[in-house]
Design a protein around this motif. Structure first.
Motif, PDB file in Angstrom:
ATOM      1  N   TYR A   1       0.814  -1.223   0.000  1.00 48.11           N
ATOM      2  CA  TYR A   1       0.000   0.000   0.000  1.00 48.11           C
ATOM      3  C   TYR A   1       0.851   1.278   0.000  1.00 48.11           C
ATOM      4  O   TYR A   1       0.365   2.333   0.404  1.00 48.11           O
ATOM      5  CB  TYR A   1      -0.935   0.011   1.211  1.00 48.11           C
ATOM      6  N   GLN A   2       2.092   1.183  -0.473  1.00 48.53           N
ATOM      7  CA  GLN A   2       2.989   2.333  -0.461  1.00 48.53           C
ATOM      8  C   GLN A   2       3.755   2.406  -1.778  1.00 48.53           C
ATOM      9  O   GLN A   2       3.605   1.545  -2.651  1.00 48.53           O
ATOM     10  CB  GLN A   2       3.978   2.223   0.703  1.00 48.53           C
TER      11      GLN A   2
ATOM     12  N   LEU B   1      -2.654   2.374   7.886  1.00 47.51           N
ATOM     13  CA  LEU B   1      -2.314   2.560   6.477  1.00 47.51           C
ATOM     14  C   LEU B   1      -3.499   2.181   5.589  1.00 47.51           C
ATOM     15  O   LEU B   1      -3.865   2.923   4.656  1.00 47.51           O
ATOM     16  CB  LEU B   1      -1.094   1.701   6.129  1.00 47.51           C
TER      17      LEU B   1
ATOM     18  N   GLN C   1      -5.865   4.943   3.318  1.00 48.75           N
ATOM     19  CA  GLN C   1      -6.127   4.781   1.887  1.00 48.75           C
ATOM     20  C   GLN C   1      -7.634   4.746   1.609  1.00 48.75           C
ATOM     21  O   GLN C   1      -8.071   5.062   0.496  1.00 48.75           O
ATOM     22  CB  GLN C   1      -5.488   3.500   1.356  1.00 48.75           C
TER      23      GLN C   1
ATOM     24  N   GLN D   1      -6.099   3.074  -4.307  1.00 45.38           N
ATOM     25  CA  GLN D   1      -4.964   3.828  -3.769  1.00 45.38           C
ATOM     26  C   GLN D   1      -5.197   5.329  -3.989  1.00 45.38           C
ATOM     27  O   GLN D   1      -4.690   5.945  -4.914  1.00 45.38           O
ATOM     28  CB  GLN D   1      -3.675   3.365  -4.429  1.00 45.38           C
TER      29      GLN D   1
ATOM     30  N   ARG E   1      -0.527   8.284  -2.367  1.00 47.31           N
ATOM     31  CA  ARG E   1       0.794   7.670  -2.439  1.00 47.31           C
ATOM     32  C   ARG E   1       1.437   7.908  -1.075  1.00 47.31           C
ATOM     33  O   ARG E   1       1.540   9.049  -0.627  1.00 47.31           O
ATOM     34  CB  ARG E   1       1.645   8.291  -3.549  1.00 47.31           C
ATOM     35  N   ILE E   2       1.836   6.805  -0.435  1.00 50.65           N
ATOM     36  CA  ILE E   2       2.269   6.864   0.968  1.00 50.65           C
ATOM     37  C   ILE E   2       3.586   6.116   1.121  1.00 50.65           C
ATOM     38  O   ILE E   2       3.850   5.136   0.410  1.00 50.65           O
ATOM     39  CB  ILE E   2       1.199   6.234   1.894  1.00 50.65           C
ATOM     40  N   LEU E   3       4.386   6.563   2.075  1.00 47.10           N
ATOM     41  CA  LEU E   3       5.558   5.794   2.498  1.00 47.10           C
ATOM     42  C   LEU E   3       5.758   6.010   3.984  1.00 47.10           C
ATOM     43  O   LEU E   3       5.809   7.155   4.460  1.00 47.10           O
ATOM     44  CB  LEU E   3       6.814   6.212   1.726  1.00 47.10           C
ATOM     45  N   LEU E   4       5.856   4.891   4.702  1.00 48.59           N
ATOM     46  CA  LEU E   4       6.088   4.944   6.147  1.00 48.59           C
ATOM     47  C   LEU E   4       7.570   5.117   6.436  1.00 48.59           C
ATOM     48  O   LEU E   4       8.416   4.535   5.756  1.00 48.59           O
ATOM     49  CB  LEU E   4       5.583   3.664   6.813  1.00 48.59           C
TER      50      LEU E   4
ATOM     51  N   VAL F   1       5.457   9.467   8.508  1.00 47.65           N
ATOM     52  CA  VAL F   1       4.760   9.075   7.280  1.00 47.65           C
ATOM     53  C   VAL F   1       4.806  10.219   6.281  1.00 47.65           C
ATOM     54  O   VAL F   1       4.802  11.391   6.648  1.00 47.65           O
ATOM     55  CB  VAL F   1       3.292   8.691   7.591  1.00 47.65           C
TER      56      VAL F   1
END
Length: 561
Positions: free
Chosen positions: A116-117, A165, A169, A278, A281-284, A294
């Protein structure tokens, strides 16, 4: 603070992160995806850190069911899956084989394709936001009104981060996002609003059974639920996000919906696509298995106009305003939940489909989930108690913040939801209408008491309205849980007696609280605006009660009248 760590792995297929409540003893456990699906008949339901998490996570599991078992199945195939369940080795083999095939796409911290990233996502200044951006129960800009604070906002476990997360989304508010390097939509380092995440558009419904497998099956809708009048609806391209190549920071062609294509159905694809949409646009950012920040940027834009044949978990209303705006003959919008209105008050709109000529266009549509259950004729085959669970979000301030979360449940018999007998629908509508009409009269009675005392009416009317609905809320929920198709005549007769008795009691309670001025009463003059004639009428508590009872007897006549 750094984003990513090549040596860290937290694969959601194998690691414990889904919170579940077990049927046998009510214990709350954390399980992996594969454990949860394998033991679905032993699990009562999913739970989580927030009620909308449950909606998002059930939809995630449902997407895995679609991936494993497909969307092109008939009634007999559905029944076979329902009855056999994951304890059957053939059924479990299909699910396990699918989970193993896409195992690598479920690693939360994978360096190339994190779940999911987007790997390598960054801004020009390499900023990372705090975890309040991913925790949707933290009010924007105000931590005073949340149970979280201090260290709990600085870090969280990988398991909790995974749950949030998925939820973000599904329900992230609109507003300006961080500008991802390489995204051509970014201007001045900012990602300008594309709207709320997909599930935020919905008035969501999940049909819940007495175990998780039953719940997943009750919401597992075949493409054959689409009526013959919609032959152009195509679910053949429907795939969950992990079946497609990893996303980049850019919008994805064929999924990101341009503003000029609002209302064009080809962007929806089908339920598995929408359940894993989605929107961001994600990044942990993490340090080992501890998440500490995040980055959230814009993802794929999607508006809900005319998605009624692709999104099964919401009801729909025809929108004249949208038809004029988009210059499209027919536009359906999701019917969102009103946080101030109990679920049971909307029951007639979801238990019975409108009867209409095939050449006409209905003003409202039930969720595809309910239509499919009716098509399966479950109500005639199973005397099953179920729970309708309503989920939703009300956004505020240009949809950039979450104001209210809707979480309402209603227990009833499956036959009430799936019956094709018009008497059932008429009875449910009549039961709700009796309440609404009776409470209007009770509010009028409270207003007449105020008139008799020479006081303003607005506050007493509002108080009576609120008090009555709170009293009827419990009574209606108790009644509807006992209603069945076979006993509908007796059930509605019983409800009429219950409703009349409760309305009379509420009237008596208000009468006992009447002031001495209201008991004595006064003459009130009024002028007919058409004739100019002035008349006078005496108002007091006793007369107001006589008027009220007469109106209730009109709304709920005695048997035989």
């Amino acid at each position: 603070m750094s984003i990513g760590n090549d040596n860290t792995s937290f694969n959601l297929m194998d690691r414990q992160w889904l919170q579940v409540i077990m049927k046998q003893n009510g214990a709350v456990l954390e399980l992996s995806i594969k454990e949860t699906l394998r033991r679905a008949k032993d699990i009562e339901c999913l739970t989580g850190d927030n009620t909308i998490q449950q909606f998002a996570l059930v939809r995630l599991l449902e997407a895995i069911v679609y991936g494993s078992l497909g969307n092109d199945f008939n009634e007999d195939a559905w029944w076979g899956l329902y009855e056999r369940g994951p304890e059957d080795e053939d059924v479990w083999h299909r699910i396990e084989q699918y989970c193993d095939a896409y195992h690598d796409r479920f690693d939360l911290f994978d360096a190339k394709q994190p779940f999911y990233q987007v790997a390598g996502l960054h801004t020009a200044k390499h900023e990372v936001s705090g975890l309040e951006r991913i925790i949707l129960d933290v009010p924007a800009g105000d931590r005073l009104f949340t149970i979280r604070g201090g260290e709990s906002l600085q870090t969280m476990s990988a398991a909790e981060a995974a749950r949030w997360l998925v939820t973000v989304q599904a329900f992230d508010p609109s507003g300006i996002k961080s500008g991802a390097v390489g995204d051509p939509r970014v201007k001045g380092g900012k990602g300008y609003p594309i709207g709320v995440a997909w599930s935020g558009h919905l008035g969501g419904y999940i049909c819940e059974g007495n175990d998780l497998w039953t719940t997943l099956m009750l919401n597992y809708v075949s493409r054959h639920a689409i009526s013959a009048g919609h032959m152009d609806v195509d679910w053949t391209t429907d795939t969950p996000i992990w079946e497609r190549p990893p996303l980049t920071q850019c919008a994805q062609d064929g999924y990101d919906q341009p503003a000029e294509s609002t209302g064009v159905p080809r962007y929806f694809h089908g339920p598995a696509t929408l359940y894993t949409w989605q929107s961001r646009r994600i990044l942990l950012s993490h340090d080992g298995e501890t998440v500490n920040g995040v980055l959230i940027c814009n993802g794929d834009r999607l508006k809900p106009q005319n998605a009624e044949n692709y999104e099964p978990m919401t009801s729909w209303r025809r929108s004249d305003a949208q038809e004029k705006k988009l210059k499209i003959p027919v536009v359906y919008m999701p019917r969102k939940h009103d946080p101030s209105r109990a679920l049971w008050r909307n029951l007639p709109t979801i238990t019975v489909a409108d009867a209409y000529d095939v050449a006409s266009v209905p003003e409202r549509l039930r969720p595809l989930t309910f239509n499919w259950l009716q098509q399966l004729q479950l109500g005639t085959s199973l005397d099953m108690p179920i729970r309708i669970h309503a989920y939703g979000v009300e956004y505020g301030n240009q949809e950039a913040v979450i104001d209210t979360i809707v979480d309402d449940k209603l227990d009833l018999n499956l036959s009430v939801l799936t019956s094709k007998n018009p008497q059932v629908g008429d009875a449910i509508a009549k039961a709700v209408n009796i309440v609404d009409a009776g409470i209007r009269e009770l509010a009028g009675f409270a207003g007449n008491l105020a008139k008799a005392a020479g006081r303003p009416e607005e506050t007493p009317r509002a108080h009576a309205h609120e008090l009555a609905y709170s009293q009827f809320d419990y009574a209606f929920r108790q009644w509807i849980a006992t209603v069945t198709e076979e006993t509908i005549d007796e059930d509605i007769a019983r409800w009429k007696k219950t409703a009349k008795s409760l309305l009379y009691r509420l009237c008596d309670d208000l009468s006992q609280q009447a002031s001495p001025q209201a008991i004595v009463g006064r003459e009130i003059s009024s002028r007919n605006p058409k004739t100019g004639e002035t008349t006078s009428r005496h108002y007091d508590a006793a007369v107001a009660q006589i008027w009220f009872r007469a109106k209730i007897n009109t709304i709920i006549p005695k048997e035989g009248e």
